[in-house]
Design a protein around this motif. Sequence first.
Motif, PDB file in Angstrom:
ATOM      1  N   LEU A   1     -11.582  52.997   4.647  1.00  0.00           N
ATOM      2  CA  LEU A   1     -11.711  53.193   6.030  1.00  0.00           C
ATOM      3  C   LEU A   1     -12.776  52.591   6.633  1.00  0.00           C
ATOM      4  O   LEU A   1     -13.899  53.142   6.242  1.00  0.00           O
ATOM      5  N   ARG A   2     -12.922  51.605   7.380  1.00  0.00           N
ATOM      6  CA  ARG A   2     -13.979  50.940   7.897  1.00  0.00           C
ATOM      7  C   ARG A   2     -14.072  51.114   9.167  1.00  0.00           C
ATOM      8  O   ARG A   2     -13.279  51.435   9.961  1.00  0.00           O
ATOM      9  N   ARG A   3     -15.361  50.482   9.731  1.00  0.00           N
ATOM     10  CA  ARG A   3     -15.817  50.623  11.114  1.00  0.00           C
ATOM     11  C   ARG A   3     -15.141  50.062  11.910  1.00  0.00           C
ATOM     12  O   ARG A   3     -14.804  49.989  13.291  1.00  0.00           O
ATOM     13  N   ASP A   4     -14.611  48.346  11.325  1.00  0.00           N
ATOM     14  CA  ASP A   4     -13.934  47.610  12.310  1.00  0.00           C
ATOM     15  C   ASP A   4     -12.454  47.653  12.248  1.00  0.00           C
ATOM     16  O   ASP A   4     -11.869  46.548  12.796  1.00  0.00           O
ATOM     17  N   GLY A   5     -11.763  48.518  11.956  1.00  0.00           N
ATOM     18  CA  GLY A   5     -10.474  48.849  11.870  1.00  0.00           C
ATOM     19  C   GLY A   5      -9.728  49.279  13.228  1.00  0.00           C
ATOM     20  O   GLY A   5      -8.363  49.365  13.359  1.00  0.00           O
ATOM     21  N   ALA A   6     -10.392  49.786  14.037  1.00  0.00           N
ATOM     22  CA  ALA A   6      -9.933  50.269  15.302  1.00  0.00           C
ATOM     23  C   ALA A   6      -8.909  49.488  16.197  1.00  0.00           C
ATOM     24  O   ALA A   6      -9.481  48.400  16.452  1.00  0.00           O
ATOM     25  N   GLN A   7      -7.815  49.661  16.682  1.00  0.00           N
ATOM     26  CA  GLN A   7      -6.954  48.937  17.356  1.00  0.00           C
ATOM     27  C   GLN A   7      -6.640  49.731  18.780  1.00  0.00           C
ATOM     28  O   GLN A   7      -6.506  50.957  19.025  1.00  0.00           O
ATOM     29  N   VAL A   8      -6.583  48.811  19.828  1.00  0.00           N
ATOM     30  CA  VAL A   8      -6.134  49.229  21.339  1.00  0.00           C
ATOM     31  C   VAL A   8      -4.895  50.113  20.905  1.00  0.00           C
ATOM     32  O   VAL A   8      -3.962  49.678  20.206  1.00  0.00           O
ATOM     33  N   GLY A   9      -4.960  51.485  21.699  1.00  0.00           N
ATOM     34  CA  GLY A   9      -3.826  52.290  21.648  1.00  0.00           C
ATOM     35  C   GLY A   9      -3.954  53.289  20.613  1.00  0.00           C
ATOM     36  O   GLY A   9      -3.305  54.388  20.578  1.00  0.00           O
ATOM     37  N   ASP A  10      -4.915  53.236  19.608  1.00  0.00           N
ATOM     38  CA  ASP A  10      -5.274  54.324  18.533  1.00  0.00           C
ATOM     39  C   ASP A  10      -5.553  55.574  19.377  1.00  0.00           C
ATOM     40  O   ASP A  10      -6.166  55.505  20.316  1.00  0.00           O
TER      41      ASP A  10
END
Length: 344
Positions: free
Chosen positions: A151-160
């Motif tokens: 689980l990395r810090r750079d994986g967030a996506q719009v709509g999450d």
Amino acid sequence: MSAAEFDLIARIRARIGAGLAAREDVVLGIGDDAALLQPPAGQQLVVATDTLNRGVHFADDAAPADIGWKALAVNLSDLAAMGASPAWCTLSLSLPADADTPPAAFVDGFLDGFMQLAARHRVALVGGDTTRGPLSVCVTVLGFVEPGAALRRDGAQVGDEVWVTGTLGDAAAALALAGVVPYREHEVRRNDGDADTASARLFERLQRPTPRVSAGRALRSLAHAGIDVSDGLLADLGHVCAASGVDACIDADALPVSRALAAACIGDARRTLQLSGGDDYELCFTAPSGRRTAIEQALSRVDSTARMIGRIEARQADAECAVRVHTSDGSVWTPARKGYQHFG
Ligand SMILES: Nc1ncnc2c1ncn2[C@@H]1O[C@H](COP(=O)(O)OP(=O)(O)OP(=O)(O)O)[C@@H](O)[C@H]1O
Ligand SMILES: Cc1ncc(C[n+]2csc(CCOP(=O)(O)O)c2C)c(N)n1
Ligand SMILES: [Mg+2]
């Protein structure tokens, strides 16, 4: 190297097996120039390190056992945030010769707390360093994760959706009760009866944080991004936003609050502690909407809870902050600070 230094290392070495079944992946532990460790085939090695300094990370009169517990806990929390399984650790101790507690007594007490948590997670102490100097503790933890599963810090996506485990603000409230600057600006109630039990619970969370290791493992296949909340939710979620190139919108009224914190403090003071106090060691993660039931079930299997507190949005170039906070009545919350800063 003095005889006293060897004595201290011998004390540590004598304790490493206590409560911990031997790990076959430790080929050579304490005693040589370096440890020899055998990582499992096909796994990625995950490494994190964190330091605790007297007067900065713990109070001058903190109990050695509490320092030991916390030194390992904050490091395990970093592995938890990656979804990794901890395996090994090293411990570097800088100890003053002239403290009220002699170095040997400090080491014994420290290991009581450190080894208690190490045994719980089957983490083997495989090496370290012991020197004279201002009281400071540095731990490095090593663990594993399947390739591509961290689980990395750079994986967030719009709509999450944005989630947080456990509850926030307890440790910061204890710091406020202890009069630690700048926490004392907040009003926290310390009085009789139930409130005594509540404040004991707040201090327990400050001194003996629970690293959410199994929760992190359970979230590997469900979350897009994760971080542990050490500096404060706004600061740490801000790191996720920066790394992922997105913004986040948080509902201040959705923040999970413990009964102990609810008894000690309300309103804006409580929100400030929860949003920017830090020392929580909970996990903040983002996951696609539609996974709520799966997340709640996966966490309940490991005796953990999490609450949905907001959403990931597209980056707004003109916004002052990447993480925006609003309350249920629609007003926007402007925090005095985002989190703890060493050089701020
Ligand atoms: N002195 C340093 N040398 C090399 N890398 C560093 C150093 N200090 C921090 N880092 C790296 O910078 C990144 C962010 O570190 P930081 O300490 O802010 O995160 P953290 O350990 O998760 O948070 P916290 O220390 O508040 O628990 C990590 O990848 C860390 O390894
Ligand atoms: C005596 C005392 N004063 C202040 C605090 C609060 N505090 C110190 S460091 C930190 C962030 C995490 O540290 P790092 O970023 O170094 O990992 C926080 C919230 C405390 N625990 N004890
Ligand atoms: Mg760090």
